[in-house]
Design an enzyme around this catalytic site. Structure first.
Site, short mmCIF file in Angstrom:
data_model
loop_
_atom_site.label_atom_id
_atom_site.label_comp_id
_atom_site.label_asym_id
_atom_site.label_seq_id
_atom_site.Cartn_x
_atom_site.Cartn_y
_atom_site.Cartn_z
CD GLU A 160 -1.05 0.92 3.54
OE1 GLU A 160 -1.46 2.07 3.23
OE2 GLU A 160 -1.24 0.40 4.65
CE LYS B 287 1.00 2.76 14.96
NZ LYS B 287 0.90 2.83 13.52
#
Ligand code: PSU
Ligand code: MN
Length: 303
Positions: free
Chosen positions: A23, A155
């Protein structure tokens, strides 16, 4: 719509050779210049070293692209006039001639259009903490698009238990490579058990092939815990994440700006230690994704 392919990506896809999509929001909105461009090149090299062809995905002047040259990577890293595009933003980016870093959702969509089945990133988006209803389109794209995504978990800027619950609701297979615990990006244990553990790239390829044979039609998430030597102390990074979330709230950051704001702030306050860990886990994910793509190509399970 067919993405523009680089010559080596086109050749690999035509011959059934392994390809790994990468990406570009991680470059344009996730890491600072000029480190981001260096990382973009290093991740491609890591894929090549494992015997697969890297296909960095982006939108460049309104063209969907899979396989970028060095100049394109520099441009995305530099970030001047470069927007962040999730899946829903692709139409506008194409029609209006924009240049965009593609998030996990948009990269999955373009990879699928190109015929690429394996994709490596750092961390995916998910369900944000609190009651604001902020849920990344990465999850809905995983539910809808048959691409395997290798990440280092999510995260703890996100609500990890709720993210895992949502993935279950959306019927997305979630496996952790070599661990019973689902990882939390900078750390190897999020406090949540992994729904499944697999220990080899061949097993991952086999589970994916069997899952596809059930006609499920979703993507698959492979979590790869950060290598032990590069993991950060959980208490320290947890405190920084809490501070970053308070700052976002105080500054009224909203919508697609939330994740880049939190990432930028974490990289700044840890004096590069968060960034260093981020780079290492992306390289590790790229290597694992390449090994999975090689396993699929040699067993003929990717079509
Ligand atoms: N999480 C990270 N690093 C990242 C991203 C998420 O730890 O670079 C990026 C990815 O491109 C991901 C996107 O797809 O942020 C999710 O953005 P949002 O939360 O706006 O859906
Ligand atoms: Mn969001």
């Amino acid at each position: 719509m067919k993405p523009d392919l680089s010559d080596d990506v086109a050749r690999a896809l035509a011959t059934g050779a392994p390809v790994v999509a990468l990406e570009s929001t991680i470059l344009s909105h996730g890491m600072p210049w000029p480190r981001n461009a260096e990382v973009g090149r290093a991740v491609e090299d890591a894929v090549r070293a494992e015997g697969a062809v890297p296909a960095t995905v982006a939108v460049v002047e309104g063209r969907l692209r899979a396989g970028l040259g060095a100049a394109d990577i520099e441009r995305l890293g530099h970030g001047e006039g470069v927007v962040k595009a999730a899946s829903r933003d692709l139409g506008a980016a194409v029609a209006l001639g924009r240049t965009a870093g593609t998030t996990v959702s948009a990269t999955m969509r373009i990879a699928r259009l190109a015929g690429i089945g394996v994709f490596a990133t750092g961390g995916i988006g998910g369900v944000h903490r609190g009651e604001g209803g902020d849920v990344s389109a990465d999850l809905t794209e995983l539910a809808a698009t048959d691409v395997l995504v290798v990440c280092a978990g999510v995260k703890s800027i996100l609500d990890i238990p709720r993210t895992l619950e949502m993935l279950e609701t959306l019927r997305v297979p979630v496996v952790t490579y070599g661990s019973d615990r689902f990882p939390a990006f900078y750390t190897r244990d999020s406090g949540c058990a992994s729904p499944e553990r697999l220990d080899t790239s061949e097993q991952i390829a086999a589970v994916r092939a069997a899952t596809r044979a059930t006609g499920l039609g979703t993507g698959m998430l492979v979590a790869n815990p950060i290598p032990e030597a590069h993991a950060l102390p959980a208490e320290e990074i947890g405190a920084e994440i809490d501070a970053a979330l308070r700052a976002a709230e105080a500054e009224g950051v909203r919508g697609k700006d939330v994740t880049p704001f939190l990432l930028g702030r974490l990289n700044a306050v840890t004096e590069g230690r968060a960034l260093g860990a981020n780079v290492e886990l992306v390289l590790s994910n790229a290597r694992l994704a390449a090994r999975i793509a090689v396993a699929e190509a040699s067993s003929g399970t990717w079509v």
